[in-house]
Design an enzyme around this catalytic site. Structure first.
Site, PDB file in Angstrom:
ATOM      1  N   LYS A 149       0.788  -1.238   0.000  1.00  0.00           N
ATOM      2  CA  LYS A 149       0.000   0.000   0.000  1.00  0.00           C
ATOM      3  C   LYS A 149       0.813   1.278   0.000  1.00  0.00           C
ATOM      4  CE  LYS A 149      -4.076   0.035   1.486  1.00  0.00           C
ATOM      5  NZ  LYS A 149      -5.336   0.331   0.842  1.00  0.00           N
ATOM      6  N   GLU A 176      -6.294  12.957   2.089  1.00  0.00           N
ATOM      7  CA  GLU A 176      -7.345  12.485   3.000  1.00  0.00           C
ATOM      8  C   GLU A 176      -7.428  13.350   4.245  1.00  0.00           C
ATOM      9  OE1 GLU A 176      -7.738   7.792   2.888  1.00  0.00           O
ATOM     10  OE2 GLU A 176      -5.665   8.399   2.808  1.00  0.00           O
TER      11      GLU A 176
END
Ligand code: ARG
Length: 483
Positions: free
Chosen positions: A297, A304
Site C-alpha cells: 500500500k 485524506e
C-alpha cells in the site's frame, strides 16, 4: 516590592475583592497560554496608543520614550523565549503591561490611559489577523501557480469529464486544473474583502462607551496602517460595536471554510485518481504513507487529511458564529473564546495551502531552478478512461443538429446509436459508417472527426470551454493576473 505584590498590583481590580480566585477558576478564565501569540500585535497597538497619548499631551514625551524603551526590551525577551508568561496575569495584555511597569515604573501604568482591554484585544486580533490574511494570500498565489503549471503542461491530455461520477464528455486535464484555479482565485478575492473590514480600528472605544480623554483615533489608525486604498484612516465608528462584534473573525473563518472545501474537493479527486481503478496520477512518496499490515500500500494520507481537516475548520465557523449569537452589547467574556478556533483555522489553512502547493507543483530544485516532484500524470490511463462510456455521444447529437435535425430528435437518434454500440461492445467511433447511416442518412464520413476524443475537445471552442485554444487563453490570463 516583591514580584508577587507587583503581579497582584497589576490586577487593576484587586482592591475590591475579598478572596482570591481558586486555581481552577484562574485556569478556566485565563487565556495567556493561547493569546500570547498576539504579543506582537499587542505591543504594536500599545506603541501607537502611547505615541498618540504623547502627541495629544495626555502623557509626557518622557513617558512615551520610557514605554518605547520598555517595549523594546519586552520584544527582545519574548522573541528570545526569556519572557516569563504568568497564568496569574490572565492574558497577554496584562502580562505585557505588568512587565512594562516592572521595567519602567509609573510610565508603564500610564499606558492604559483612555484604553480598556476590550478595545485593546479587539485591536490586537484584527492586527494579527490582517497579517495572517496577507500570508494566506501569498500561499494562495503559490497554489494557483502550481495548478497553472500542471495545467500548462497538460492542455492536450484528455480525461473523462464526469457528471454524477458517470463518464460525460472528454475534457482537457489542463481545463480540469483551471477549474480549481478559478475557485482559489475567488477565495483570494474573498480574503481581500475580509481584510478590508478587518483592518479597522477599535482602539479608543475603551471599555464600551468611548473615553473622556481627547484621543486622536485617526492618528492611531494611520500609525497602525489601518487605512483604505485612498489612505483614509479606518476607525470603527461605534464604540459598542467596536468592542463587541467579532464578525470579521467569523467572515474570515467562513472564507477559510470555503477555501478548505475547495481543497477538500480537490483532495477527493486526487484520492480517486490515485486509486488503482483510475491510475490517473501519482503523487510523490513523501505525501503518502504505507500500511502496517499490507506491504503493497501507498496511501494518499495528505489529501485524506486535508479532506478531514475541512470538517475541523467548518466546525470552527460553527463555533464562532454560535459564540456571537446570544451576546448582548457590548463586550462579554464569551469573546475570549474567539481565539482558539480562529488560530486553529489560520494554522490549518496555512499548512494545507503550503503542502498542496508543493504536492501539486513540486519543489524548486536549487541547482536547476526547475520544479520537481509534483504530481505525475498518466495521460494514457486518462485517455483510455475517456474512451469508455460514450463520452462523444453529445458530439454526434450536435453533428446531427448541424445537419438540420432539432436537438431533441438528434438526442433520441444518438440514444439508439449508443444502444447499438453497447450491444456490440464497441465505441460509437467504431460503428461502421453504414450502421451509423441507418440511424440517420445525413451522417457522412466526416462524422468520425467529431466522434474522436480530440474532435470533441476541439469543438468546445466557446469562452470557458475545454478546447485547447481556450484553455491556453485562460492559462495566459491567469498567469498575467498572478504575475
Ligand atoms: N482576554 C480577554 C479576551 O480575550 C481580554 C479582554 C478582557 N476584558 C475584560 N473586560 N475582562 O477577550
Amino acid at each position: 516590592m516583591s514580584q508577587n505584590q507587583l503581579d497582584k498590583k497589576s490586577q487593576a481590580w484587586s482592591a475590591l475583592f475579598s478572596e482570591p480566585m481558586s486555581d481552577l477558576v484562574k485556569r478556566y478564565t485565563a487565556s495567556v497560554f493561547f493569546d500570547k501569540r498576539l504579543w506582537q500585535a499587542d505591543i504594536m497597538g500599545s506603541l501607537a496608543h502611547a505615541e498618540m497619548l504623547a502627541a495629544q499631551g495626555i502623557i509626557s514625551g518622557q513617558d512615551r520614550a520610557d514605554i518605547e524603551r520598555g517595549m523594546a526590551q519586552i520584544t527582545q525577551e519574548i522573541a528570545s523565549g526569556a519572557f516569563e508568561w504568568k497564568l496569574d496575569l490572565e492574558d497577554v495584555h496584562l502580562n505585557i503591561e505588568a512587565r512594562l511597569t516592572q521595567l519602567i515604573g509609573d510610565a508603564g501604568k500610564r499606558l492604559h490611559t483612555g484604553r480598556s482591554r476590550n478595545d485593546q484585544v479587539a485591536t490586537d486580533v484584527r492586527l494579527w489577523l490582517r497579517g495572517e490574511i496577507d500570508l494566506i494570500g501569498e500561499l494562495l498565489v503559490e497554489l494557483q501557480r502550481a495548478l497553472l503549471d500542471v495545467a500548462a503542461r497538460h492542455v492536450d491530455v484528455i480525461l473523462p469529464g464526469f457528471t454524477h461520477l458517470q463518464v460525460a464528455q472528454p475534457v482537457s486535464f489542463g481545463h480540469h486544473m483551471l477549474a480549481y484555479v478559478e475557485m482559489f482565485s475567488r477565495d483570494a478575492e474573498r480574503f481581500t474583502e475580509v481584510r478590508r473590514r478587518t483592518n479597522r480600528l477599535p482602539l479608543g472605544a475603551a471599555a464600551l462607551a468611548g473615553t473622556s480623554y481627547p484621543l486622536d483615533r485617526k492618528r492611531v489608525a494611520r500609525t497602525l496602517g489601518m487605512v483604505d486604498e485612498a489612505g483614509i484612516p479606518c476607525v470603527c465608528q461605534n464604540s459598542l460595536d467596536a468592542v463587541s462584534d467579532r464578525d470579521f473573525a467569523i467572515e474570515f473563518t467562513a472564507a477559510a471554510s470555503l477555501c478548505m472545501v475547495h481543497i477538500s474537493r480537490l483532495s477527493e479527486e486526487l484520492v480517486l485518481w490515485m486509486s488503482q481503478n483510475f491510475g490517473f496520477i501519482k503523487i510523490a512518496d513523501r505525501f503518502t504513507t504505507g500500511s502496517s499490515i499490507m506491504p503493497q500500500k501507498k496511501n494518499p494520507d495528505v489529501p485524506e487529511l486535508a479532506r478531514g481537516k475541512t470538517g475541523r475548520v467548518v466546525g470552527h465557523l460553527m463555533g464562532l458564529i454560535t459564540l456571537m449569537k446570544g451576546q448582548p452589547l457590548a463586550y462579554n467574556k464569551d469573546n475570549q473564546e474567539d481565539k482558539e478556533p480562529l488560530f486553529d483555522t489560520v494554522d490549518t489553512l496555512k499548512d494545507t495551502l503550503r503542502i498542496f502547493a508543493e504536492m501539486i507543483g513540486g519543489q524548486t530544485n536549487p541547482a536547476t531552478g526547475a520544479k520537481e516532484g509534483g504530481i505525475t500524470v498518466n495521460a494514457q490511463a486518462m485517455e483510455q478512461a475517456a474512451l469508455k462510456g460514450y463520452a462523444t455521444a453529445t458530439d454526434l447529437a450536435d453533428y446531427l443538429v448541424k445537419k438540420g435535425l432539432p436537438f431533441r430528435d438528434a438526442h433520441e437518434t444518438v440514444a439508439h446509436a449508443v444502444k447499438a454500440a453497447v450491444s456490440h461492445q464497441v465505441d460509437l467511433s467504431e460503428l461502421p459508417l453504414k450502421v451509423l447511416q441507418e440511424f440517420n442518412p445525413k451522417i457522412e464520413k466526416d462524422v468520425f472527426d467529431v466522434l474522436s476524443l480530440r474532435g470533441s475537445l476541439h469543438a468546445r471552442h466557446v469562452l470557458g470551454g475545454t478546447a485547447p485554444e481556450q484553455v491556453r487563453d485562460q492559462i495566459a490570463l491567469h498567469t498575467h493576473r498572478l504575475a
